[in-house]
Design an enzyme around this catalytic site. Structure first.
Site, PDB file in Angstrom:
ATOM      1  N   GLU A 248       1.510   0.266  -5.013  1.00 42.73           N
ATOM      2  CA  GLU A 248       1.071   1.551  -5.546  1.00 42.73           C
ATOM      3  C   GLU A 248       2.285   2.465  -5.664  1.00 42.73           C
ATOM      4  O   GLU A 248       2.922   2.775  -4.658  1.00 42.73           O
ATOM      5  CB  GLU A 248       0.040   2.190  -4.623  1.00 42.73           C
ATOM      6  CG  GLU A 248      -1.267   1.414  -4.531  1.00 42.73           C
ATOM      7  CD  GLU A 248      -2.220   2.048  -3.532  1.00 42.73           C
ATOM      8  OE1 GLU A 248      -3.335   2.427  -3.946  1.00 42.73           O
ATOM      9  OE2 GLU A 248      -1.856   2.158  -2.344  1.00 42.73           O
TER      10      GLU A 248
ATOM     11  N   ASP B 149       0.839  -1.189   0.000  1.00 42.90           N
ATOM     12  CA  ASP B 149       0.000   0.000   0.000  1.00 42.90           C
ATOM     13  C   ASP B 149       0.882   1.249   0.000  1.00 42.90           C
ATOM     14  O   ASP B 149       1.846   1.335   0.757  1.00 42.90           O
ATOM     15  CB  ASP B 149      -0.891  -0.023   1.247  1.00 42.90           C
ATOM     16  CG  ASP B 149      -1.850   1.130   1.311  1.00 42.90           C
ATOM     17  OD1 ASP B 149      -2.733   1.213   0.436  1.00 42.90           O
ATOM     18  OD2 ASP B 149      -1.729   1.963   2.230  1.00 42.90           O
TER      19      ASP B 149
END
Length: 658
Positions: A369, A340
């Site tokens: 990400e 994340d």
């Protein structure tokens, strides 16, 4: 250095720090941090270099009551504190409390706790052997020769089974994944049988470590995706049938084992970029300030958008992350990790994670990400953002250029993309088709977010149309195309899936997309009710055409290596985009047995407009029709001899030369 002020005769912490002071903190390289259990004694070691007293409290229960025993740690080497306890303490709970010369910090389970009681406030001393299900020693990871062989399916543990239509007994639990023969009210497969039927290779589970905001005593009263970390090394208890014991470890392993038996790998979503609490986090209650980055004024920086960001570049933060991932990979047989807000991590940490995982299995997938939610004090040149992916070794990032090109901006419900009929998106689509690698036929000035390729190889690119964030694909298309019929919306979903699953790189699907998953237009459902987030298995019958099409696309990709080339050189050699430009249309050929495919030539045409188009075909090739309109048939015997062909609106055409 922490600054303090007096307030009503009590020293109050300002929680401001000079990051340079942390450079003097000692580094401990041992592998024995946390609890080490045996039937005759238990040892606990923590790293707390600013402490002058460390206290251990033993409890009979995970909540309430008084400590039955209080002991003090002894100072160890390199900033550590250690305690040895005699006797069998299996099943007892504990907390650790640090005094750092200014005063006592809060009781915590310590940052290395691998088992906790209800809601994660006290650690659990446990015998690890009974947490292994029968046959666990024979459990094997799902092996991928190449990352581009993976087909990833993102899933929330609770959403998977909580609906009354799931036909699953252990609703919302890890054990839901161990059930077979489950059916929807219409008699269609659900649960793991559905995943096998669909054909995906890996399940990506939203966070399953212990998170803060769901009460494990009453899990149905609240909901959360789990991006609110509390104990990074202990499984979440709300998904367990008995969260007050080590059963949560056993049941998560049973989930992994069941998916592995089904031939499906398990990827864990990890959130080492921030914690739910800042000042009250277990990190700050152990070594104040050290684990977090600070702004120039000494306050906590916030690149996560959640109040803080982890200082991954500091030695013991770096070590904590690597040790934690090693534990999850070895103890739970993980097949991969999704990071994340990976743009918060420093590049060296990410590359050392890759090296550590390779020591276990080179087939472990790593991706994340490639961005942050806000500014970070660590210069971007040192962080794992999308533009630095060429400096990452076998770590992939999400292709948001392709995502937004396919369906429009995720934050604007009215914006359209290629599949919903917006033209001048063709270069965004070509960018995704080439796996974000350099291709001489792409005009990068027309790519919306990235004006140059950021992937050096296709395995650095994760292509997707939707994920847990923002609107589901179905909801986004309905909101952006209110004039479209239900049939047209379904065709848009088919076209988006066709583009994701035939493009180079690693394809990624949001759970339920194959049956037009809807969250009733909720664009940020991280704490919404089950009625919003659950997978409604009745939609599998209503949208069975979509399910069958996605099933056929997955089979196509797994059967034909041309769609999963392993290098950018292969892509440039074998992938030729059409020079016959038509607005709202993307087309290309895969030539000369791409990646040793048995098909010599593959022609693909994607028509994002609602009107049929006429496409001119290359001469002197006997084309066999494999995909047209809403049908895919790899064994089709239909040939065409014409020099042009009509391609229906909102559809993919695929012709092959055997």
């Amino acid at each position: 250095m922490t600054l303090y002020k007096k307030h009503k005769k009590t020293l109050m912490r300002e929680w401001k720090f000079n990051g340079d002071d942390f450079l003097s903190y000692p580094y401990y390289g041992g592998n024995d941090l946390g609890v080490t259990y045996s039937k005759t004694h238990t040892t606990i070691r923590i790293w707390a270099p600013t402490a002058n007293i460390v206290e251990l409290r033993i409890y009979k229960q995970s909540q309430g009551g008084s400590a039955i025993r209080i002991d003090q740690f002894e100072q160890g080497e390199n900033g550590t504190w250690i305690i040895n306890l005699h006797g069998d303490l299996n099943g007892y709970f504990y907390t650790i409390r640090v005094n750092d010369n200014i005063g006592w910090l809060n009781e915590t389970p310590g940052i290395d706790a691998k088992a906790v009681g209800i809601n994660g406030h006290r650690g659990l001393i446990f015998d690890p052997e009974p947490t292994n299900p029968e046959g666990w020693d024979d459990d094997k990871r799902v092996h991928c020769d190449h990352a581009t062989d993976a087909i990833i399916y993102e899933l929330h543990v609770r959403d998977f089974s909580i609906s009354p239509s799931s036909g699953i007994t252990n609703k919302g639990k890890y054990l839901a994944f161990t059930e077979s023969g489950t059916l929807s009210p219409d008699g269609l497969k659900t649960g793991v049988d559905h995943l096998k039927e669909l054909g995906i290779t890996h399940v990506h589970l939203l966070p399953v470590y212990d998170f803060f905001t769901v009460d494990e005593q009453a899990p149905h009263e609240t909901y959360n995706w789990g991006y609110d970390p509390q104990n990074f090394n202990a499984p979440e208890g709300s998904y367990s049938t008995n969260p007050n014991t080590a059963t949560r470890i056993l049941e998560l392993k049973m989930l992994v084992q069941a998916l592995h038996k089904a031939g499906i790998g398990v990827i864990f979503d990890v959130v080492y970029n921030h914690t739910y609490h800042t000042r009250r986090s277990y990190f700050n209650q152990t070594v104040p300030g050290y684990y977090y980055r600070q702004k120039s004024n000494g306050t906590f920086s916030n690149a996560s958008g959640c109040g803080n960001e982890m200082a991954t570049e500091r030695g013991m933060v770096h070590k904590f992350i690597l040790d934690s991932l090693y534990y999850w990979a070895t103890e739970f047989h993980a097949d991969g990790f999704r990071f994340d807000l990976m743009g918060i991590y420093d590049l060296e940490t990410m590359n050392q994670i890759r090296a550590r995982m390779d020591s276990i299995s080179p087939s472990i997938l790593l991706y994340g990400e490639g961005w942050t939610a806000d500014k970070s004090p660590l210069a971007e040149t040192w962080r794992a953002v999308k533009t630095n992916v060429s400096r990452l070794y076998r770590v992939a990032v999400f292709n948001d250029d392709f995502r937004d090109g396919l369906k429009g901006n995720g934050f604007d419900p009215k914006s359209k993309g290629f599949v919903s009929g917006k033209t001048i998106q063709e270069e965004n689509i070509k960018f995704g088709i080439a796996g974000a690698c350099f291709h001489p036929q792409i005009v990068y000035g027309y790519v919306e977010h990235s004006k140059s390729p950021w992937a050096t190889e296709p395995w650095q690119c994760v292509n997707y149309a939707s994920c847990h964030d923002n609107y589901t694909l179905y909801d986004k298309l309905v909101l952006s195309s209110p004039e479209a019929s239900e049939e047209e919306i379904s065709r848009m979903i088919l076209l988006a899936g066709a583009l994701v699953l035939t493009s180079q790189g690693i394809p990624f699907l949001h759970a339920g997309t194959e049956m037009a998953y809807s969250k009733q237009g909720d664009h940020n459902s991280y704490k919404s009710a089950d009625e919003i987030n659950q997978i409604d298995w009745k939609r599998k019958k209503t949208y069975n055409q979509i399910f069958q099409y996605y099933q056929a696309l997955i089979n196509l990709r797994k059967t034909h290596p041309a769609f999963r080339m392993i290098s950018a050189d292969q892509i440039r050699k074998h992938l030729i985009f059409s020079s016959d430009y038509q607005p709202g249309v993307a087309s290309y050929m895969l030539v000369n047995h791409a990646n040793e495919d048995k098909w010599r030539t593959i022609l693909l045409v994607f028509n994002g407009t609602r009107q049929p188009i006429t496409f001119k075909l290359p001469d002197r090739i006997a084309w066999r029709v494999v995909a047209r309109d809403t049908t895919i048939n790899l064994e089709s015997t239909k040939y065409i001899s014409e020099t042009e062909i009509e391609v229906s609106g909102i559809s993919m055409l695929m012709l092959v030369e055997d």
